[in-house]
Enzyme design. Structure first.
Site, PDB file in Angstrom:
ATOM      1  CG  HIS A 196      75.467  -3.673  45.485  1.00 15.35           C
ATOM      2  ND1 HIS A 196      75.293  -2.394  44.857  1.00 15.35           N
ATOM      3  CD2 HIS A 196      76.785  -3.545  46.137  1.00 15.35           C
ATOM      4  CE1 HIS A 196      76.563  -1.716  45.109  1.00 15.35           C
ATOM      5  NE2 HIS A 196      77.259  -2.367  45.511  1.00 15.35           N
ATOM      6  NE  ARG A 241      74.166   2.673  45.753  1.00 17.15           N
ATOM      7  CZ  ARG A 241      74.407   2.389  44.355  1.00 17.15           C
ATOM      8  NH1 ARG A 241      73.350   2.847  43.448  1.00 17.15           N
ATOM      9  NH2 ARG A 241      75.400   1.827  43.801  1.00 17.15           N
ATOM     10  CB  CYS A 277      79.818  -3.862  48.034  1.00 18.45           C
ATOM     11  SG  CYS A 277      80.439  -2.418  46.782  1.00 18.45           S
ATOM     12  CB  CYS A 299      78.401  -3.146  42.121  1.00 16.85           C
ATOM     13  SG  CYS A 299      79.616  -3.072  43.055  1.00 16.85           S
ATOM     14  CG  ASP A 336      76.938   1.021  46.808  1.00 15.85           C
ATOM     15  OD1 ASP A 336      76.069   1.869  47.401  1.00 15.85           O
ATOM     16  OD2 ASP A 336      77.102   1.197  45.456  1.00 15.85           O
TER      17      ASP A 336
HETATM   18 ZN   LIG Z   1      79.262  -2.114  45.093  1.00 15.36          ZN
END
Ligand SMILES: [Zn+2]
Length: 288
Positions: free
Chosen positions: A110, A58, A54, A113, A56
């Site tokens: 994750h 993080r 992803c 999300c 993302d």
């Molecule tokens: Zn995500």
């Protein structure tokens, strides 16, 4: 108001400069450990893994797995989706499998999300994003009862995140590039991971390796491999060995008929002899 804008802009610029300063510190640290680090890195890459994760911020794959640049070939998008018509991702998969000869593909989702969370609601997040998230809604639709059996909202999101990883792993199984690699005997394995943001640990999801039994058989494509193409190239067109063999066969057949007719004309052949002659001809033609 203007004062606030100026203040915000200064903060943004400072932050931006901090990121570039970070790069200088990174280079200095690496060179202090190995003066030839970047020279070596510039020679090429031979990563052992393709990771589809992803976007993302993080969930940075290298940091999470303590791997260095050059170790993981990475593709990231919102909610780690494997969409069959995604040109970008398909190029990444093809390059990874056919050129980098990677045998391990990882789909890493994750917890927490945002993409998965958004897909669970009826709120629009914009045309293209809605379209993208439809792929997760399909997974939700398939497993709605299980997801809704959780009381806590985060548990529902994390359950869908996990199911989404499984669905994307199956999409890779169905991918023609991977199917072709399997047919060629390239043992590409596809793994599903869930990175738990709240603990930092990666959870390996138990998905049967290389046995896509849940997959409908129509996805298991049959490819004509290069070696077979080469063979058919030599045996089918005009003037090819197979064609020459056919010509030789027809010539021999013609000669045999002439020979038998001649024997018949001279009254030195009966039905048994004719059968024997033809049998010998068939035997002699086997090597064509
Ligand atoms: Zn995500």
């Amino acid at each position: 108001m203007n004062q606030q804008i100026v203040s915000n802009s200064i903060q943004e610029i400072n932050h931006y400069n901090r990121v570039l300063e970070g790069n200088k510190r990174y280079v200095a640290k690496k060179l202090s450990e190995d003066p030839n680090y970047f020279k070596t890195l510039s020679k090429g890459q031979s990563p052992k893994y393709l990771l589809i994760g992803c976007s993302d911020s993080r969930a940075p794959p290298n940091e999470l797995t303590e791997t260095d640049p050059g170790e993981i070939f990475i593709h990231r998008n919102i909610a780690n989706l494997v969409i069959p018509t995604d040109l970008n991702l398909n190029c990444v998969i093809q390059y990874a499998v056919e050129h980098l000869h990677i045998h391990n593909i990882v789909v890493m989702g994750h917890t927490c999300c945002g993409g998965v969370k958004a897909a669970m609601t009826q709120d629009s997040v914009g045309g293209l994003l809605d379209l993208w998230l439809n792929q997760i809604k399909l997974v939700y639709e398939k497993h709605a009862d299980l997801i809704e059996s959780f009381v806590d909202e985060n548990d529902k999101i994390n359950c869908l995140s996990q199911l989404n990883v499984r669905a994307q792993v199956m999409n890779i199984w169905k991918n023609p590039i991977v199917q072709k690699a399997w047919q060629k005997g390239n043992p590409v394995m596809v793994h599903g991971w869930l990175f738990r943001v709240e603990t930092g640990y990666i959870e390996e999801l138990l998905i049967d390796q290389h046995t896509p039994e849940e997959m409908c058989k129509v996805y298991a494509l049959k490819f004509k491999l290069e070696s077979e193409k080469q063979l058919s190239k030599h045996v089918s067109p005009a003037g090819s060995p197979k064609n020459n063999a056919k010509k030789r066969f027809l010539n021999m057949q013609r000669k045999l008929i002439e020979h038998i007719n001649q024997l018949k004309e001279n009254n030195i052949i009966d039905q048994d002899v004719e059968t024997k002659e033809i049998g010998g001809f068939i035997e002699s033609s086997k090597d064509l």
